[in-house]
Scaffold this active site. Structure first.
Site, short mmCIF file in Angstrom:
data_model
loop_
_atom_site.label_atom_id
_atom_site.label_comp_id
_atom_site.label_asym_id
_atom_site.label_seq_id
_atom_site.Cartn_x
_atom_site.Cartn_y
_atom_site.Cartn_z
CG HIS A 18 -2.15 -0.79 1.28
ND1 HIS A 18 -3.11 -0.42 0.52
CD2 HIS A 18 -1.95 -2.31 1.89
CE1 HIS A 18 -3.98 -2.00 0.97
NE2 HIS A 18 -3.32 -3.10 1.35
CB THR B 58 -10.01 4.72 -1.00
OG1 THR B 58 -9.83 5.17 0.05
CG2 THR B 58 -9.44 3.71 -1.40
CE LYS C 10 -13.73 6.18 1.24
NZ LYS C 10 -12.55 6.87 2.17
CE LYS D 110 -2.38 11.59 2.51
NZ LYS D 110 -2.72 10.56 1.71
CE LYS E 229 -5.86 13.72 -0.67
NZ LYS E 229 -5.85 12.31 -1.00
NE ARG E 230 -2.48 10.83 9.62
CZ ARG E 230 -2.54 9.51 10.80
NH1 ARG E 230 -3.09 9.36 10.41
NH2 ARG E 230 -1.07 10.15 10.95
C1 26V Z 1 2.93 6.13 5.46
C2 26V Z 1 3.93 7.37 6.11
C3 26V Z 1 4.56 7.95 5.22
C4 26V Z 1 5.26 8.71 6.95
C5 26V Z 1 6.57 7.32 7.10
C6 26V Z 1 5.35 6.21 8.07
C7 26V Z 1 4.28 6.38 7.29
C8 26V Z 1 3.69 4.54 7.60
C9 26V Z 1 2.72 4.25 6.72
C10 26V Z 1 2.23 5.04 5.66
C11 26V Z 1 0.83 4.24 4.85
C12 26V Z 1 0.47 3.22 5.56
C13 26V Z 1 -0.55 2.60 4.13
C14 26V Z 1 -1.62 2.86 3.30
O1 26V Z 1 -1.74 4.03 4.06
N1 26V Z 1 -1.92 3.24 2.62
C15 26V Z 1 -3.03 4.20 1.97
O2 26V Z 1 -3.30 2.76 1.36
C16 26V Z 1 -4.72 3.08 0.42
C17 26V Z 1 -5.55 2.08 0.56
O3 26V Z 1 -4.41 0.86 -0.39
C18 26V Z 1 -4.49 4.04 -0.89
O4 26V Z 1 -5.78 4.35 -1.14
C19 26V Z 1 -3.49 5.36 0.15
O5 26V Z 1 -2.97 5.81 -1.51
C20 26V Z 1 -2.02 4.91 0.22
O6 26V Z 1 -1.08 5.52 1.31
#
Ligand code: 26V
Length: 823
Positions: free
Chosen positions: A364, A663, A667, A561, A555-556
């Site tokens: 992801h 996502t 929406k 982003k 969004k976050r």
């Molecule tokens: C992001 C980060 C950024 C800073 C460092 C630590 C860290 C750890 C995890 C993440 C992202 C976690 C995974 C996530 O939420 N990915 C999201 O998954 C969605 C569903 O597939 C997708 O639509 C998003 O684009 C994606 O960011």
């Protein structure tokens, strides 16, 4: 296809429901019906709904059992469910009826629903996707359940003080969760820590023994997941950590009662709180324990269910599929090997084949800082036997590579499960890839980058493993339930098939230029905008006009982003007006929402910036109310349901190649917003579907971004020197125009944006973003043109239903089938 043998006793007609609610008020809540409050009525309704769900859940279980159906288990450390009462009523097709009934009884069901807390057991996209998947699986009558952790505290609540984010604890269970079912009889025992003793049996067989472990108990809580139409009810099984009885023995023996209770409390820490996503969390022992806890509880539950029907674990993968939602549950690969090899005494090679055939992995994120690694030392302490197994898996795997590619040392180093630099670490992504038969990304672009950027060596070796499954969203929550004015219009004009087949909305394409339909479409949007305006006025004391263009970035908060790029545009518009006397082409309300990880300083400063810029602009008389900025705090599913239906313009402006899919983008578009966006993640596929005329595209492409960054040839200062607009905006930030009381507060932003090779290329995309935003303003001023485009967005988003996504996973990865209840 199965025939339903059980007869449902609970009827859904008004009389039966009414009687049940009264019974629950008296017998479950111990209140007189005359004294029942709105809250009591809400709880009684939830309990009556639960009765109906439970019956159907038992029927569904029988249907799966009797047909010995292969089942899919979704392993995810996060689920962002959102409120359950309204959604379940909606899927049971009971919502309108209940509303009327409550009105007759003198209560307002909307208010009751508003008082339900969101179970926020996830951070963002990854957890919400899992929740949409569960909704679609149940709607498709597919045997697929979720496994996760029953956190006591969900993601922090966000409050804003003086423009800064403050985190508050989210004790989401304060009022209880009437829909969930606790199952103490199905608790499982999980060992942790201890040591491995290597002994040899008399026949020469190696027998490792994991000794002196501590144990915790995993107690399942089931949340029923009802599919649309109410025929199939699957569940989300969340495990809570409890101290085991062994602790009580120790209390008895040691006499140190308080210390023993202390340890009991410590073991219950495991499911205490959800980690907010940020890189610093890797290395935290508690997080590793959480990840193992999920995997171990899930697998014990699955193997127990399998054993009840089949003793032959050689056939395990014929009946069980496990989907790993990112690498957080990647220890599944090791735990399943431990179970098959150590407990079932299955030969290593066979066990490995079974494990690979069972597991599949979804990636992801491409951000390198988000790829999980666990230190070997920590693994040795927490899971000593698993570390041994990881070494064994690695050594056999590397032997294979050496055979294939002889002595390519670099390749071997890259593919190894163990990172050897400095402190030894285990690469969880490599483990997930080699232990799975399928590896997928979540949009076409992302899946290409998973192959090319993340795992090129693995792709070269097993290209057949890699595939794409473009994300989606459930049309039930994100249209039917959250946007009732639009949903009604669509049903009136195209029938109700779209609810379970979103591509049916193609039928409204022909109305895109029909003035009668357009008026109704506009009226629905306006109704939603009025609700959001009122909410903003009452919570933030900001007056926003529902006639202005609602430009929304929700969004976050993360640099990739590019909320910053949006703010630069707002500042530009403001300066155009007050310094150059150039009015915008239409009035705009900029709405932001999103949480920043508590340890992510830059993201938190961006929240402060939005508030500071908004503070100046909102009260500047010269702006004449033509630009407004609002930050709606505590973004969560229930707030998203208010914001998204009210949006005109959806901001999807990440640097190309950074957003795996997104996502939220889907929406918004389904709800008739136009997108301003880059060619990133699923934006690309959305644009293909809705048509390029109906999407505001700007920015560098992923290959251009990659080229600039890898050749280190991005020099934003040159852009600053050559562009008057860029200079004005950055100079305004530097000159404290938005931070008069706090000089220098935002200097870091200017410095960062101007630094060579700034990772997210804000200024490279600035000029085109401003240009396209002008076109947006122009076209919004032409309602016939704008609404034609908006209608075509709603009409052409059929591909982005998770019903389609789930069918693809079921067919290509899991090999599971729909099992309808034919009654
Ligand atoms: C992001 C980060 C950024 C800073 C460092 C630590 C860290 C750890 C995890 C993440 C992202 C976690 C995974 C996530 O939420 N990915 C999201 O998954 C969605 C569903 O597939 C997708 O639509 C998003 O684009 C994606 O960011």
């Amino acid at each position: 296809m199965a025939k339903c043998k059980s007869v449902l006793k609970k009827k859904n007609d008004r009389e039966s429901l009414n009687a049940d609610i009264c019974d629950h008020v008296v017998f479950s809540l111990s209140k007189d019906i005359e004294n029942a409050t709105e809250r009591d009525m809400g709880r009684a309704l939830a309990l009556s709904l639960r009765d109906r769900l439970v019956e159907r859940m038992l029927e569904t279980r029988d249907r799966y059992r009797e047909t010995k159906a292969k089942r899919m288990y979704y392993f995810s450390i996060e689920y962002l469910l959102g409120r359950c009462l309204g959604n379940s009523l909606c899927n049971m097709e009971m919502l309108s009826e209940c509303e009327d009934m409550f009105k007759d009884l003198g209560f307002d069901l909307d208010e009751v629903r508003e008082s339900e807390r969101d179970p926020a057991l996830g951070n963002g996209g990854l957890g919400r996707l899992a929740a949409c998947f569960l909704d679609s699986l149940a709607t498709l009558d597919m045997p697929g359940c979720g496994y996760g952790i029953h956190y006591e505290y969900g993601l922090f609540r966000q409050s804003i003080q003086d423009g800064y984010q403050k985190e508050l604890a989210d004790y989401w269970m304060a009022d209880g969760m009437p829909l969930e079912i606790i199952r103490p009889d199905q608790a499982v025992l999980i060992p942790l820590y201890g040591r491995v003793e290597n002994s040899i049996l008399p026949n020469g067989e190696y027998l490792p023994m994991w000794l002196d472990w501590e144990d915790i108990v995993g107690v399942p809580y089931d949340i029923p997941i009802v599919g649309y139409g109410g025929k199939t009810v699957n569940y989300l099984r969340l495990f809570a950590a409890r101290a085991s009885q062994n602790f009580d023995m120790e209390i008895f023996n040691s006499g140190d009662y308080i210390r023993a209770v202390q340890r009991k409390i410590e073991s219950e820490m495991v499911s205490k709180v959800l980690y907010p996503s940020e890189s610093v969390s890797f290395g935290k022992e508690l997080r590793l324990v959480q990840e193992y806890f999920l995997v171990a509880c899930g697998l014990r539950d699955i193997t127990r269910r399998f054993s009840a029907q089949n003793k032959n674990f050689e056939e395990f993968s014929d009946y069980v599929a496990i989907q790993l939602n990112d690498t957080h549950p990647a220890l599944t690969v090791v735990e399943l090997m431990r179970f098959l090899v150590d407990e079932k005494r299955i030969e290593w090679g066979r066990a490995w084949k079974i494990t690979q055939a069972t597991c599949a992995y979804t990636n992801h994120t491409l951000l390198p800082e988000a790829l999980e690694c666990w230190s070997v030392d920590l693994l040795e302490k927490v899971l000593p036997r698993h570390l041994q197994l990881i070494y064994e898996i690695n050594s056999r795997f590397l032997d294979g590579i050496k055979k294939k590619y002889s002595e390519d040392i670099e390749k071997i180093r890259r593919m190894s499960l163990i990172e050897e630099g400095g402190k030894k670490e285990v690469r969880m992504a490599n483990l997930a890839v080699i232990g799975s038969h399928s590896v997928n990304g979540v949009s076409e672009l992302h899946s290409e980058l998973v192959k090319r950027r993340l795992f090129p060596d693995f792709y070269e070796m097993n290209p057949e493993k890699f595939n794409n499954k473009t994300n989606g969203v459930t049309p039930r929550r994100w249209l039917l339930k959250s946007n009732r004015p639009l949903a009604k219009l669509l049903t009136d004009c195209a029938g109700d098939k779209w609810i379970t087949d979103l591509s049916e909305l193609k039928k409204i394409e022909k109305y895109a230029t029909d003035s009668e339909f357009r008026d109704k479409f506009v009226a629905a949007k306006r109704e939603n905008k009025i609700i959001l305006s009122n909410f903003i006025r009452s919570t933030l004391d900001i007056d926003v006009s529902p006639d202005s263009l609602f430009d929304i970035h929700a969004k976050r908060i993360h640099e990739y982003k590019r909320q910053l790029l949006n703010v630069l545009h707002i500042i530009h518009m403001y300066l155009e007006m007050v310094d150059h006397g150039r009015e915008p082409l239409c009035a705009r309300t900029f709405i932001f929402a999103g949480k920043a990880a508590p340890g992510y300083w830059e993201a938190k400063q961006i929240i402060k910036l939005i508030h500071s810029v908004g503070g100046v602009i909102n009260k500047d008389k010269r702006v004449k109310g033509l630009i407004k900025v609002a930050f709606t705090p505590d973004y969560r599913v229930s707030l998203a349901e208010k914001i998204i239906p009210a949006c005109d313009l959806s901001e999807q402006i990440s640097t190309a190649g950074t957003e795996a899919s997104g996502t939220g983008n889907m929406k918004f578009a389904i709800n008739g917003a136009l997108t301003i966006g880059t060619l990133d993640g699923a934006n690309i596929e959305m644009r293909e579907e809705v048509g390029e005329d109906n999407f505001y595209l700007f920015g560098l492409r992923q290959d251009e971004v990659e080229n600039l960054l890898t050749t280190r040839s991005y020099h934003p200062r040159e852009i600053y020197e050559s562009s008057a607009e860029v200079r004005e905006v950055l100079d305004a930030l530097y000159s404290n125009r938005f931070s008069p009381k706090d000089p220098g507060l935002f200097n870091w932003i200017v410095d960062k944006l101007l630094a060579d090779n700034e990772q997210y290329l804000h200024l490279a995309d600035f000029a085109e973003y401003i240009e396209v935003q002008k076109t947006v303003g122009l076209e919004y001023s032409d309602p016939v043109l704008w609404n034609k485009k908006a209608i075509l967005n709603t009409a052409r988003m059929g591909k982005f239903s998770t019903d389609r996504t789930m069918r693809e996973y079921a067919e290509d990865i899991w090999n599971i089938k729909a099992l309808k209840n034919l009654e």
